[in-house]
Enzyme design. Structure first.
Site, PDB file in Angstrom:
ATOM      1  N   CYS A 454       0.831  -1.208   0.000  1.00 15.70           N
ATOM      2  CA  CYS A 454       0.000   0.000   0.000  1.00 15.70           C
ATOM      3  C   CYS A 454       0.866   1.258   0.000  1.00 15.70           C
ATOM      4  O   CYS A 454       0.443   2.303  -0.488  1.00 15.70           O
ATOM      5  CB  CYS A 454      -0.931  -0.002   1.205  1.00 15.70           C
ATOM      6  SG  CYS A 454      -0.086  -0.235   2.777  1.00 15.70           S
ATOM      7  N   HIS A 827      -0.994   0.965   7.570  1.00 11.26           N
ATOM      8  CA  HIS A 827      -1.547   0.972   6.210  1.00 11.26           C
ATOM      9  C   HIS A 827      -1.460   2.384   5.650  1.00 11.26           C
ATOM     10  O   HIS A 827      -1.566   3.367   6.390  1.00 11.26           O
ATOM     11  CB  HIS A 827      -2.995   0.496   6.245  1.00 11.26           C
ATOM     12  CG  HIS A 827      -3.668   0.469   4.911  1.00 11.26           C
ATOM     13  ND1 HIS A 827      -3.252  -0.349   3.899  1.00 11.26           N
ATOM     14  CD2 HIS A 827      -4.727   1.170   4.420  1.00 11.26           C
ATOM     15  CE1 HIS A 827      -4.039  -0.165   2.847  1.00 11.26           C
ATOM     16  NE2 HIS A 827      -4.931   0.762   3.147  1.00 11.26           N
TER      17      HIS A 827
END
Length: 1001
Positions: A454, A827
């Protein structure tokens, strides 16, 4: 005597009168009498018991039978013979069409009087065969319950040997066909009682004959895995599983999951029907068996089955939390389904619309069960927030619903996620990442997460949304001798033209991978961005191919023209320059060094640091949305900060400094900020440093990007161990160091240095401070009049000695957010918008600023939220508030685009008009080279073929799925009935009959 009894029973006398007469007949029956009279009385009592049309008549028949069985055993045994019982069981009793339903009750009643008789064994043998035959005929739940009651009271009648296994299997098949045809609460309770008696018989048999358990379970699995049945088997089968010893569970599950004869469709059907059993209120250990089978499937890597079943059933399981009677079972299954479904957010996101309503319902119920469920649900939700961050727009209503509930700590969350994952090898689930049915409604394309990538996806999307950079990359010609840039061009082209909802950046990842990164581990997106830009810059710089040169301009000197033409694309788009100056505080000698940068790393000032009263002359300020008019000539440029730093003399006025500014909305009717544009008020002029410091100091418990830039540009004292070696003094001296921007980049990248090394824990920790982000930033760039005069020979007046600052305006275009508390975990996702030139070059040069309302278009440009494969519409409000709602989600890397036109740097404005005219012109779609267009077209055709194939497979799969009630009716019922406590709550005594029926069936 039989005639008398019959006449009394059939008479119209009141029951109390009849009862007195019957008592006398029964008392007389206790006396010795001949065999013929006994038979007559037994036949009459049998007739009354089996065909009596009232309960009273059946009770009279029962009383007489019991008296004759007790006082005339020989006659009773002779009457109650094998032939008679066989006739009753096979042919029934009574006229055709009206056969008695009480035959089994009659037999059970009579058996107690012949247990010691010589004919008992013959009767038991007969019954062992007949009950098996009866069960094979699939009797009703009521008749099955009577058989079970008979066999429970007289276990000698239970079939033995192979017939016993067959009997258990057939009994399970009977249960599989049980249906409750009535919705009345009394009828439902009676139905549940029947089921409980039948399953209790199985438990009794299994306790004495454990060898019958496995064949019975095999039959059960055959029933629930069948794809040929028109109707789904009854949820009453759940009552069977509760009596299977748990010590057999591991072996049973292992055999099932390793049986190659069981197809995936059969397994999917079976586990789907088992999950439906959470609706069964009498089941014990149902959740344990469901979870054990799910874990067994994960152990043999049947991930496709787990995914399909979870996505199709999780909403129905969730809806059962409304009902206290099945809440514990449903919650247990829900917890495992969610905590194990870690490869994708799909399952959790299916529940998001329903969570707030359920929370409201549970709070309204106000019971211990509801309170416990709320706490466990909140823990589960926070685990999902932690695992699938990056969806603030979806999560805000849920977070609001559970904000008053306890929040688990991170260790607890990691423990829960770690112990429930299907597999520790994430690459095993690579092919099962979220399947998107269609392209996002935004028209944008997502990027597939290739295993903690990510950090790369958010950077690529931010670069892609930098429209000037994207168009330059897409306009590259074939054979440009830049392999990495070519791969980026292909990736951008697919993001622009692909029909897929999301594409895989695998090829670009392998090409741009920093060699020190660990595969599969989370990385720092800022570190990746620096490495990527450096690679692209060095690749072009080494001479493989230079971009087309700018047109020659008579306004350029040869030196500046040569400098500009040799810039790489990265330098043109992201490159800026910064001058670092160090002044010796003893001799006041100043040494300086200019260096290039592609991003500014902004450290957080100490907690007690406030810019109020600072000696910085470059504070940030908040101003209204308006045009910033450049000075008529360079003489208006503000003086250098170094001029101000000479030892002050008495009476010397302080020259007003040039601020770093941000542009924002002014509320209607609000007085203009004295620091807006060039309108610096008299108070500011009197004490400019104090005024700027006042404006730059953020609220006590918050910070802004303005604070961090001010801290970056403020002077630093070099003392003690950090003393500066002055060449002029030839010794170490106290000194002052300051950084000044000398060339503003086209795209300004700001990295907020949130990660610092904690020597106590030997780990990098994260600064979680909320930092407010200005949508428009006005940055001071140092301009030397001498250079300007040399380049722009049309200047009206010669600039005064020294240097000054001119404002460069930047618009926010991307924000990369890090969710988590460590750079090694968490994330990344990003907010982006397509920044375009809002002020055309044809703007009237009348010196009148346009009204603020016209500038609001800058705030109305559509924002998008990019989170791996998911792309959604968003807003600047969401960008601004994300950390307020989710404290671990913090802005990390910011992209600003320089606004061309009259607000930009005068050096570029006046000296490179052709270049700026090109930048200000609306971008047309770049024409891609032939190979790239063909590759995109082929992939789009391939995608359509894949979609058609998947649609056919999906239709075939859905046709095999068992039909089940619509799960959302539970929510609709709860929403529509404001007085409902959410089902069969203890306070409501079980709830209404309608809701109860909806629960079980």
């Amino acid at each position: 005597m039989d005639k008398i009894l019959e006449a009394v029973v059939m008479s119209s006398y009141p029951n109390n009168v009849k009862q007195g007469l019957v008592r006398r007949v029964i008392e007389a029956a206790k006396q010795p009498m001949d065999s013929e009279q006994c038979w007559s009385m037994l036949e009459l009592s049998t007739k009354l018991y089996l065909t009596g049309d009232t309960k009273y008549k059946r009770e009279i028949g029962k009383e007489v039978l019991e008296v004759y069985g007790h006082y005339h055993p020989e006659e009773f045994e002779e009457f109650f013979n094998v032939r008679f019982l066989l006739s009753l069981l096979q042919e029934g009793y009574g006229p055709l069409g009206k056969r008695s339903h009480y035959v089994l009750d009659y037999i059970q009643l009579g058996l107690q009087f012949i247990l010691e008789s010589p004919s008992a064994n013959n009767i038991f043998s007969l019954l062992r065969i007949e009950v098996l035959r009866k069960v094979c005929e699939r009797p009703s739940p009521k008749q099955c319950a009577k058989i079970s009651k008979l066999l429970t009271q007289h276990p000698q009648c239970i079939p033995t040997g192979k017939h016993q296994v067959l009997f258990c299997q057939q009994l399970i098949r009977c249960i599989g066909q049980f249906q409750c045809v009535s919705e009345g609460e009394e009828d439902i309770m009676e139905f549940l009682e029947h089921v409980n008696k039948v399953s209790g018989l199985l438990q009794r048999i299994w306790r004495t004959q454990t060898s019958a358990i496995l064949p019975s379970l095999k039959e059960l699995f055959t029933i629930i895995s069948s794809t040929e049945e028109q109707e789904a088997p009854s949820n009453a089968l759940a009552s069977v599983v509760q009596f299977v010893p748990l010590e057999l569970m591991d072996g049973v599950i292992r055999n099932l999951t390793n049986d190659d004869s069981i197809t995936d469709v059969q397994m999917m059907t079976a586990i789907g029907r088992m999950i439906d059993w959470v609706s069964w209120p009498l089941g014990k250990n149902i959740d344990k068996w469901i979870i054990a089978l799910l874990k067994g499937l994960a152990a043999v890597k049947k991930f496709s089955i787990l995914i399909e079943v979870t996505l199709s059933k999780i909403e129905k399981v969730f809806s059962k939390l409304l009902y206290p009677i099945v809440r514990d079972t449903a919650l247990s299954v829900l917890q495992y389904m969610l905590l194990s479904f870690q490869h994708s957010h799909e399952a959790f996101h299916l529940l998001l619309p329903h969570i707030p309503r359920l929370v409201v319902s549970l709070k309204k119920e106000d019971s211990n069960s509801a309170t416990s469920a709320l706490e466990q649900l909140a823990e589960l939700i926070h685990c999902m927030f932690f695992r699938f961050s990056g969806f603030p727009d979806l999560y805000e209503p849920v977070l609001e619903a559970v904000k008053a509930l306890p929040i688990p700590n991170e260790d607890r969350i990691k423990h829960l996620l770690g112990q429930n994952a299907w597999t520790s090898q994430k690459n095993e689930l690579a092919c099962f990442y979220p399947r998107l049915a269609s392209k996002s409604e935004t028209g944008k394309i997502g990027l597939i997460n290739l295993g903690n990538t990510c950090y790369m996806n958010s950077i690529i999307q931010s670069l892609f949304m930098a429209s000037d950079f994207r168009h330059s990359v897409l306009n590259l010609t074939e054979g440009n001798s830049q392999p990495l840039m070519t791969k980026l061009q292909w990736l951008f082209a697919f993001l622009e033209h692909s029909q897929r909802p999301a594409i895989s950046p695998e090829s670009f990842l392998s090409a741009s991978w920093p060699p020190w990164f660990t595969p599969g581990a989370q990385q720092d997106c800022s570190e990746y961005l620096k490495y990527l830009l450096d690679r692209l810059h060095e690749e072009e710089k080494t001479g493989k191919r230079i971009y087309q040169k700018l047109k020659e301009s008579s306004l350029m000197s040869q030196a500046v023209e040569h400098h500009y033409l040799n810039k790489t694309l990265i330098e043109k788009m992201f490159g800026g320059k910064m001058m670092t100056k160090i002044r010796c505080l003893k001799c006041l000698n100043v040494s300086s060094r200019e260096e290039a940068f592609t991003d500014l790393s902004l450290a957080f000032p100490p907690p007690d640091r406030c810019l109020r009263g600072s000696t910085s002359v470059l504070p940030v300020e908040e101003v209204g949305p308006q045009y910033i008019e450049p000075p008529e000539n360079l003489n208006q440029l503000t003086g250098s900060p170094w001029i101000l730093r000479k030892p002050p003399k008495a009476g010397d006025p302080a020259a007003p400094p040039k601020p770093v500014e941000t542009l924002g909305f002014q509320e209607p009717g609000e007085l203009a900020d004295p620091l807006s544009g060039n309108a610096v008020g008299m108070d500011a002029a009197k004490d400019p440093l104090s005024a700027f410091g006042e404006q730059a100091c953020a609220p006590k418990d918050s910070r802004s990007v303005l604070d961090l830039i001010n801290y970056f540009l403020s002077p630093e004292r070099l003392t003690a161990e950090n003393k500066y070696h002055c060449e002029k003094c030839a010794s170490l001296q106290d000194a002052e160091k300051v950084a000044e921007l000398t060339e503003g980049p086209h795209y300004l990248i700001l990295t907020l240095l949130r990660f610092s090394f904690d020597p106590r824990t030997m780990k990098r920790k994260k600064i979680l401070d909320n930092v407010s982000i200005p949508v428009v930033l006005k940055l001071p760039v140092l301009v030397t009049p001498e250079d300007t005069e040399e380049i722009c020979q049309h200047g009206k007046d010669r600039a005064a000695p020294g240097s000054g600052f001119e404002s460069v305006v930047y618009d926010l275009c991307s924000v990369v957010v890090h969710s988590g508390i460590s750079s090694e975990s968490g994330h990344y996702y990003c907010y982006s918008r397509e920044c375009t030139d809002t002020i055309p070059h044809g703007q009237p040069q009348d010196g009148e600023p346009k009204p603020a309302s016209d500038k609001q278009l800058d705030f109305e440009i559509q924002w998008y939220l990019f989170n791996d494969t998911r792309v959604s519409f968003s807003s600047f409000e969401s960008v601004s508030n994300v950390t307020s709602f989710f404290p671990k989600d913090t802005a990390y890397v910011l992209f600003y685009r320089q606004r061309p036109g009259r607000q930009s740097c005068p050096l570029l404005d006046r000296c490179f008009p052709e270049a700026l005219a090109e930048a200000g012109r609306p971008h047309s779609e770049p024409s891609l080279h032939k190979d790239l267009m063909e590759a995109i077209s082929k992939d789009n055709i391939l995608y359509l073929q894949e979609q058609e194939k998947e649609a056919r497979n999906r239709a075939a799969y859905i046709s095999t799925l068992p039909k089940s009630p619509l799960w959302w009716r539970d929510f609709d019922r709860d929403k529509d009935d404001d007085n409902s406590s959410g089902g069969c709550s203890p306070a409501a005594g079980g709830g209404g009959s309608g809701s109860f029926h909806g629960l079980v069936f």
